[in-house]
Design a protein around this motif. Structure first.
Motif, mmCIF file in Angstrom:
data_model
loop_
_atom_site.group_PDB
_atom_site.id
_atom_site.type_symbol
_atom_site.label_atom_id
_atom_site.label_comp_id
_atom_site.label_asym_id
_atom_site.label_seq_id
_atom_site.Cartn_x
_atom_site.Cartn_y
_atom_site.Cartn_z
ATOM 1 N N PHE A 1 1.406 -6.252 6.547
ATOM 2 C CA PHE A 1 0.622 -7.482 6.659
ATOM 3 C C PHE A 1 0.059 -7.893 5.299
ATOM 4 O O PHE A 1 -0.040 -9.072 4.984
ATOM 5 C CB PHE A 1 -0.524 -7.299 7.665
ATOM 6 C CG PHE A 1 -0.046 -7.166 9.083
ATOM 7 C CD1 PHE A 1 0.780 -8.121 9.647
ATOM 8 C CD2 PHE A 1 -0.412 -6.082 9.863
ATOM 9 C CE1 PHE A 1 1.234 -8.007 10.945
ATOM 10 C CE2 PHE A 1 0.036 -5.953 11.165
ATOM 11 C CZ PHE A 1 0.857 -6.919 11.710
ATOM 12 N N LEU A 2 -0.317 -6.903 4.496
ATOM 13 C CA LEU A 2 -0.864 -7.222 3.186
ATOM 14 C C LEU A 2 0.167 -7.969 2.340
ATOM 15 O O LEU A 2 -0.170 -8.867 1.590
ATOM 16 C CB LEU A 2 -1.284 -5.940 2.455
ATOM 17 C CG LEU A 2 -2.392 -5.100 3.092
ATOM 18 C CD1 LEU A 2 -2.712 -3.898 2.207
ATOM 19 C CD2 LEU A 2 -3.649 -5.923 3.301
ATOM 20 N N LYS A 3 1.438 -7.605 2.520
ATOM 21 C CA LYS A 3 2.486 -8.245 1.723
ATOM 22 C C LYS A 3 2.661 -9.708 2.094
ATOM 23 O O LYS A 3 3.227 -10.486 1.328
ATOM 24 C CB LYS A 3 3.805 -7.499 1.914
ATOM 25 C CG LYS A 3 3.835 -6.149 1.193
ATOM 26 C CD LYS A 3 5.222 -5.586 1.177
ATOM 27 C CE LYS A 3 5.235 -4.166 0.615
ATOM 28 N NZ LYS A 3 4.624 -4.087 -0.721
ATOM 29 N N ASN B 1 -1.518 -8.587 -1.965
ATOM 30 C CA ASN B 1 -0.166 -8.130 -1.621
ATOM 31 C C ASN B 1 0.351 -7.012 -2.507
ATOM 32 O O ASN B 1 1.404 -6.448 -2.250
ATOM 33 C CB ASN B 1 0.820 -9.310 -1.563
ATOM 34 C CG ASN B 1 0.994 -9.986 -2.912
ATOM 35 O OD1 ASN B 1 0.837 -9.360 -3.945
ATOM 36 N ND2 ASN B 1 1.313 -11.282 -2.877
ATOM 37 N N ASN B 2 -0.354 -6.684 -3.570
ATOM 38 C CA ASN B 2 0.038 -5.541 -4.390
ATOM 39 C C ASN B 2 -0.578 -4.238 -3.906
ATOM 40 O O ASN B 2 -0.409 -3.199 -4.533
ATOM 41 C CB ASN B 2 -0.377 -5.754 -5.850
ATOM 42 C CG ASN B 2 0.639 -6.593 -6.585
ATOM 43 O OD1 ASN B 2 1.786 -6.669 -6.162
ATOM 44 N ND2 ASN B 2 0.228 -7.226 -7.659
ATOM 45 N N ASN B 3 -1.318 -4.323 -2.828
ATOM 46 C CA ASN B 3 -2.005 -3.134 -2.352
ATOM 47 C C ASN B 3 -1.227 -2.453 -1.225
ATOM 48 O O ASN B 3 -0.420 -3.078 -0.539
ATOM 49 C CB ASN B 3 -3.404 -3.497 -1.852
ATOM 50 C CG ASN B 3 -4.247 -4.077 -2.972
ATOM 51 O OD1 ASN B 3 -4.161 -3.604 -4.106
ATOM 52 N ND2 ASN B 3 -5.022 -5.094 -2.663
ATOM 53 N N LYS B 4 -1.487 -1.179 -1.065
ATOM 54 C CA LYS B 4 -0.840 -0.419 -0.003
ATOM 55 C C LYS B 4 -1.910 0.290 0.819
ATOM 56 O O LYS B 4 -2.909 0.746 0.271
ATOM 57 C CB LYS B 4 0.100 0.628 -0.591
ATOM 58 C CG LYS B 4 1.314 0.042 -1.279
ATOM 59 C CD LYS B 4 2.169 1.128 -1.878
ATOM 60 C CE LYS B 4 3.385 0.506 -2.556
ATOM 61 N NZ LYS B 4 4.122 1.485 -3.352
ATOM 62 N N ASP C 1 -3.022 -2.347 -6.485
ATOM 63 C CA ASP C 1 -2.439 -3.014 -7.645
ATOM 64 C C ASP C 1 -1.492 -2.117 -8.440
ATOM 65 O O ASP C 1 -1.373 -2.243 -9.661
ATOM 66 C CB ASP C 1 -3.576 -3.491 -8.567
ATOM 67 C CG ASP C 1 -3.144 -4.704 -9.381
ATOM 68 O OD1 ASP C 1 -2.171 -5.355 -8.978
ATOM 69 O OD2 ASP C 1 -3.762 -4.959 -10.415
ATOM 70 N N ASN C 2 -0.842 -1.211 -7.787
ATOM 71 C CA ASN C 2 0.091 -0.280 -8.433
ATOM 72 C C ASN C 2 -0.537 0.529 -9.566
ATOM 73 O O ASN C 2 0.153 1.096 -10.399
ATOM 74 C CB ASN C 2 1.310 -1.025 -8.988
ATOM 75 C CG ASN C 2 2.116 -1.665 -7.877
ATOM 76 O OD1 ASN C 2 2.290 -1.070 -6.814
ATOM 77 N ND2 ASN C 2 2.571 -2.881 -8.095
ATOM 78 N N GLN C 3 -1.847 0.566 -9.610
ATOM 79 C CA GLN C 3 -2.511 1.328 -10.680
ATOM 80 C C GLN C 3 -3.385 2.448 -10.146
ATOM 81 O O GLN C 3 -3.645 3.429 -10.840
ATOM 82 C CB GLN C 3 -3.379 0.407 -11.537
ATOM 83 C CG GLN C 3 -2.578 -0.521 -12.431
ATOM 84 C CD GLN C 3 -3.497 -1.310 -13.341
ATOM 85 O OE1 GLN C 3 -4.278 -0.768 -14.103
ATOM 86 N NE2 GLN C 3 -3.405 -2.621 -13.235
#
Lengths: 795, 278
Positions: free
Chosen positions: A278-280, A288-291, A325-327
């Motif tokens: 759903f975030l995507k 949308n960069n979050n998981k 955020d991929n970080q």
């Protein structure tokens, strides 16, 4: 074990007069599911007209029943199956009889909340024990439609919750880490997903859960407050079956069936959330960069090795991940495995051997060129347990055994990223070995009086590799450097503790529908969490008993009245308890426990006690089932350095607790569930003033902890399930619609006392100039009127 | 970091809502004195502020204590440094020439009505600040786009490594709870040599003054506890709220004092953010 022999002899001398009475002829049988030849465990077996003198089938579906005047009708009943009635003749008593039960066309599982003998609670010696069938748990209206085992246990008397939406259990005044949550005998160190919102157990894979909040059998121990004993179910042995569901935030699938023929079976179960999907969908890259997800996998493989032996292998693996955020990434994983060998030496002699390994780990990644790091930690417990059981003359059962545990808490590692400017950190590892010997005897002194006595002797040794710090005057102080330190090599002895844990229970049957029970129970706990927040975090630090941290000791005495009426359709019980806790810990103000080897300087130690009365009225059969529970209880702690050394209530002290759970079958197609909860608000600290320091408006608190209360908590949930009973023998589906917090009560999750700028609680300094500032109170609340829809299926 | 994670998780997935409410609160029977004392190697900073606590919802101005007797005693010599109340600053100040000297221990004394308070602290040597730079940075996780300042220096000490940096942006002290910059040697001190980046962005033409303090452990812990309290949201993941542990003790009377006593050197640098020099 001479001690156990002596204990047994002494016991038999005083209470064993009935044990050697005349031998009674018995009927031996086995009850199985006709569809898959799998054993039916817990089926009720009794002679017609003698409902109160029956028995239930064991793990292999076997039973023994005293023979009455034959021929006579033997009745076998099991939830969800058609009742079997068969006339037994004298000639049949010499052989093993097999009974095959047929599943009912319309399963009644949804409306029966007990898979046990109707008068079980009157007759057995169990006090402070609650069993909730998985089918009952599945029918309770659930948050997000996610059926949750631990949240369902919170509806039982004597079990408190930390707050809205959390699965942590506080049993009879004990803290959350004082519960031993075990899956097929192996401990689960972090039993929650999503920071405590969901528990790790996929309900489709479970057979049953037993909660021991009072008297714990001697073969169990290691935690001060309760045992939550969860069992995975075995797969069927005839053909492949499937079960699953598609819900609002997760989907699940379970497959089971024969493995290598009729003598072995498997069950595999998987569940995964899709919140991150759903975030995507969001167009905002900040979202949308979050998981955000979790999954769990569980499996059980069972092998019948012969007439007498059975082997099963159980495993569970579950992970959570939060990525930003991929970080930034935070993930944690449980992996629990166990092997169980059950042997039936004879009709009166059993042996169980179990080996397990439980590992929990977490990992935090932060990708940043200035301050990037990888931070990880793992802990594990390995154990082996052997338990022998002998039955003498049906009135005396003795069990004894040994349980060896190895705790291994790895160093907390913080590894800087290649370009990072921060320095690495590695704490010392911590290990402990706990050897337990246990024994118990259950004896029916007379038809009215039964007793059970047990003892568990724990011998604990903290062992190297490790470092022990020494302090001036022997008192750890974070502001004073250690005067010395001692290093220990691998398996070198560091600190020794031992303790006897007696358990004793009595049951007196006043009449077939009314009994009185009493119990005393002592437990030691050698591993606990160093925290002072009420809800657990994945990075919580577990610590072992050592030079400065003594094991927790818990003594509990309980008394209960149990009554069944209307032919066991109704159960009512009233239980009281008093629990004394020693060496419980809390943290100093501003304690930092995560990256230090000197945790002892951050810890405060003291005592606790709790007491309460629990009332439970339960209806077990019929179209309407459920229970009404009321608990009055208090919990206290007294720890030097907190609340001016005076007793205080922990946050989960909630004196009044009412729970109503109802389930009604309107028709073969429609079923509804309703839950209502009322509890006193949490014990918390509110400010008594404010002051200004360092240019901050700071709330001023009293020195006495938790003297205030949140408003009372109450909530109603409802669900309705629809299925087409006439459709699909191969594929059976049902829709469940549930609403959490039906009337939208704003139950506070938190009150924040902070400065409110420009009369706007959402004001940000980037919004503009500050024109006003005043102290205020901001309430956070969760989940008002939360509907969810789930499709469940079986094939 | 975990705080951000929890906040994110709660706000995003748990559908939390917030609203302002009014709660009936208990009131302290006694208004407590608040003492905030700063004793440094720079005379202009040295002062003792005194006020009284008030009811939580009271939005009236602070009640300043103006009639206390305040002095600092030099422990080694017993010399007394008197402080006098200055109306303009609403604080007690010593003679401007008085200042703390490295290695000396100082004892704060406050006498007010029938109460007396004491605290002590040692003046520690200052670390070395070599340079202060700035650079424009794109948006990062937990960091918005803007100019970021780095402080380069050396910390040659093996003990008492408790530091605070205060930032004054265009004559305004950054004093929100997010603005506290406290660090010790838990994660080493190498980052100070490699350049310590301040956690907030600046705009072009901002004039920024940095003040680096080296604190005694008790004052450092007071500030840490203060920040934790300011971030305490009263929820399940927060510890029970407690007042920061003051290093000021009552030596006469039973009324405790709030606040803290800081003895510290101050290193200050001022930079003007100019893109052409980036």
């Amino acid at each position: 074990m001479p001690f156990l022999r002596v204990l047994t002899l002494v016991y038999l001398f005083f209470f064993g007069t009935q044990a050697y009475s005349q031998a009674v002829k018995t009927l031996n049988g086995q009850v199985m599911d006709v569809s898959n030849s799998g054993p039916l465990i817990g089926a009720s077996v009794f002679w017609e007209g003698y409902t109160s003198q029956g028995t239930i089938t064991d793990l292999d579906g076997r039973f023994q029943l005293s023979v009455i005047s034959l021929p006579a009708k033997l009745i076998i009943s099991y939830v969800g199956f058609e009742r079997s009635i068969r006339v037994i003749h004298e000639r049949e008593t010499d052989k093993l009889l097999k009974f095959y039960l047929k599943p009912e066309e319309l399963s009644l599982q949804e409306v029966i909340i007990q898979e046990r003998r109707p008068d079980e609670q009157i007759k057995n010696l169990e006090i402070g024990k609650a069993s909730v069938p998985i089918e009952t748990i599945k029918n309770i209206p659930a948050l997000f439609g996610e059926v949750d085992l631990l949240r369902s246990l919170q509806l039982l008397p004597g079990v408190q919750t930390a707050g809205e939406g959390t699965t942590g259990l506080f049993v009879r005044g004990g803290s959350a880490d004082q519960n031993l949550v075990q899956l097929d005998g192996a401990p689960v160190y972090n039993a929650s997903h999503f920071f405590g919102v969901f528990s790790v157990f996929n309900p489709d894979a479970l057979k049953k859960v037993d909660l021991y909040k009072g008297n714990m059998p001697s073969q169990f121990g290691g935690r001060a407050s309760s045992l939550i004993d969860v069992s995975l179910r075995e797969g069927g042995r005839d053909k492949i079956h499937g079960e699953g569901g598609i819900g609002s935030i997760s989907s699940r699938l379970t497959l089971d069936g024969p493995l290598f023929g009729k003598n072995s079976s498997f069950i595999l179960s998987a569940r995964r959330t899709y919140a991150d999907l759903f975030l995507k969908l969001s167009s905002d890259p900040n979202i949308n960069n979050n998981k955000l997800n979790f999954h769990d996998l569980s499996g059980k493989f069972s092998f019948v090795l012969g007439e007498k032996d059975k082997l099963s292998l159980s495993t569970y693996q579950g992970s959570d991940f939060l990525g930003l955020d991929n970080q930034f990434g935070l993930g944690w994983t449980n992996w629990v495995s166990s092997v169980n060998w059950n042997r039936v030496n004879s009709e009166s002699s059993f042996f169980d051997l179990q080996a397990y390994h439980s590992r929990y780990k977490y990992r935090v990644d932060f990708e940043d060129r200035e301050n990037g790091f990888l931070w990880k930690n793992a802990l594990s417990e390995s154990g082996i347990k052997a338990n022998w059981t002998r039955i003498f003359k049906k009135s005396t059962t003795i069990n004894w055994g040994t349980h060896h545990q190895l705790y291994s808490f790895a160093p907390i590692d913080l590894i800087p990223a290649p370009e990072s400017a921060i320095s690495p950190i590695a704490t010392q590892s911590v290990q402990g070995v706990l050897l337990n010997l246990f024994g118990g005897i259950a004896h029916e002194i007379s038809p009215q009086l039964s007793t059970e006595a047990g003892i568990r002797w724990g011998v604990y040794q903290q062992v190297g590799k490790g470092v022990q710090y020494l302090y001036p005057d022997g008192i750890p102080d974070r502001n004073i450097d250690p005067s010395d330190s001692v290093s220990f090599g691998t398996l070198e002895k560091m600190k020794f503790y031992q303790g006897l844990e007696p358990r004793l229970a009595f049951r007196y049957l006043i009449n077939p529908e009314f009994s009185v029970k009493a119990a005393f129970n002592r437990n030691f706990q050698y591993a606990q969490i160093a925290t002072n927040s009420s809800a657990g975090l994945p990075i919580d630090r577990w610590i072992l008993a050592g030079r400065y941290v003594r094991p927790v000791r818990s003594d509990q005495i309980s008394l209960g009245l149990f009554h069944n009426f209307d032919q066991n359709r109704w159960e009512v019980s009233l239980e009281g308890y008093y629990k004394d806790l020693r060496n419980v810990i809390d943290l100093r103000n501003g304690a930092q426990v995560l990256f230090t080897d000197r945790v002892e300087t951050e810890i405060l130690s003291g005592n606790g006690w709790s007491y309460g009365t629990e009332f439970l009225l339960r209806k077990n059969t019929g179209k309407t089932t459920g229970w009404l529970a009321y608990t009055w209880s208090r919990a206290w702690r007294q720890i030097e350095g907190i609340s001016r050394n005076q007793p205080y209530n922990p946050r989960f002290d909630r004196p009044h607790d009412v729970t109503l759970v109802l389930n009604h079958e309107f028709s073969a197609s429609w079923t509804a569930g309703l839950t209502f909860l009322y509890t006193t608000g949490q014990a918390v600290s509110f400010p008594v003033g404010s002051y200004v320091v360092d240019n901050q408006i700071v709330p001023l608190y009293s020195d006495f902890r938790n003297t205030n209360r949140f408003p009372d908590y109450h909530r109603m949930d409802a669900s309705i399930t629809w299925k087409n009973p006439d459709k699909g023998r191969k594929w059976r589906g049902s829709w469940n619609f549930s609403v959490y917090n039906l009337y939208g009560r704003k139950n506070p999750f938190a009150y924040e006392f902070r400065t409110i700028f420009n009369n706007d609680i959402n004001f940000s300094f980037s919004d503009g100039e500050v024109v006003s500032a005043r102290p205020g109170v901001v309430m956070t609340y969760l989940f008002t009127f939360l509907p969810s829809l789930t499709y469940n299926f079986q094939f | 970091m975990i705080r951000y994670a929890v906040i994110f998780l709660l706000s995003l997935t748990l559908m939390s809502c917030q609203e302002e409410v009014f709660l009936v609160l208990d009131q302290n029977e006694e208004r407590l004195p608040v003492i905030e004392a700063l004793w440094t190697d720079q005379g202009v900073y040295n002062e003792v502020k005194m006020s009284l606590s008030k009811n939580y919802y009271d939005s009236m101005d602070l009640e300043i204590i103006r009639d206390a007797q305040v002095f600092i005693r030099v422990k080694s010599s017993g010399r007394v440094i008197p402080f006098n109340f200055i109306t303009a600053s609403n604080s007690y100040r010593p003679h401007p020439s008085e200042r703390a000297r490295v290695g000396e221990t100082y004892e704060l004394n406050v006498v007010w009505n029938d109460k007396a308070y004491q605290a002590s602290g040692m003046m520690l040597a200052a670390p070395i600040v070599d340079s202060v730079t700035w650079k424009f940075e794109e948006k990062r996780l937990f960091r918005e786009e803007g100019f970021y300042i780095k402080v380069y220096g050396k910390i040659p000490f093996t003990a008492d490594n408790n530091y605070r940096i205060r930032v004054i942006e265009n004559d305004t002290l950054k004093n929100q709870r997010e603005d506290y910059l406290l660090f010790d040697d838990t994660f080493g001190l190498q980052f100070f040599e490699k350049g310590l980046e301040l956690g907030y962005s600046f705009k072009e033409n901002d004039r920024v003054r940095l003040e680096l303090y080296r604190l005694n452990r008790d004052a450092f812990e007071y500030l840490n506890q203060l920040v934790n309290l300011l971030f305490n949201d009263g929820g399940l993941f927060s510890p029970p709220p407690q007042n920061p542990e003051s290093n000021i003790k009552a030596v006469k009377g039973n009324t405790p004092a709030l606040g803290f006593f800081t003895v510290s050197p101050i290193l200050s640098r001022t930079v003007l953010i100019q893109a052409k020099y980036d």
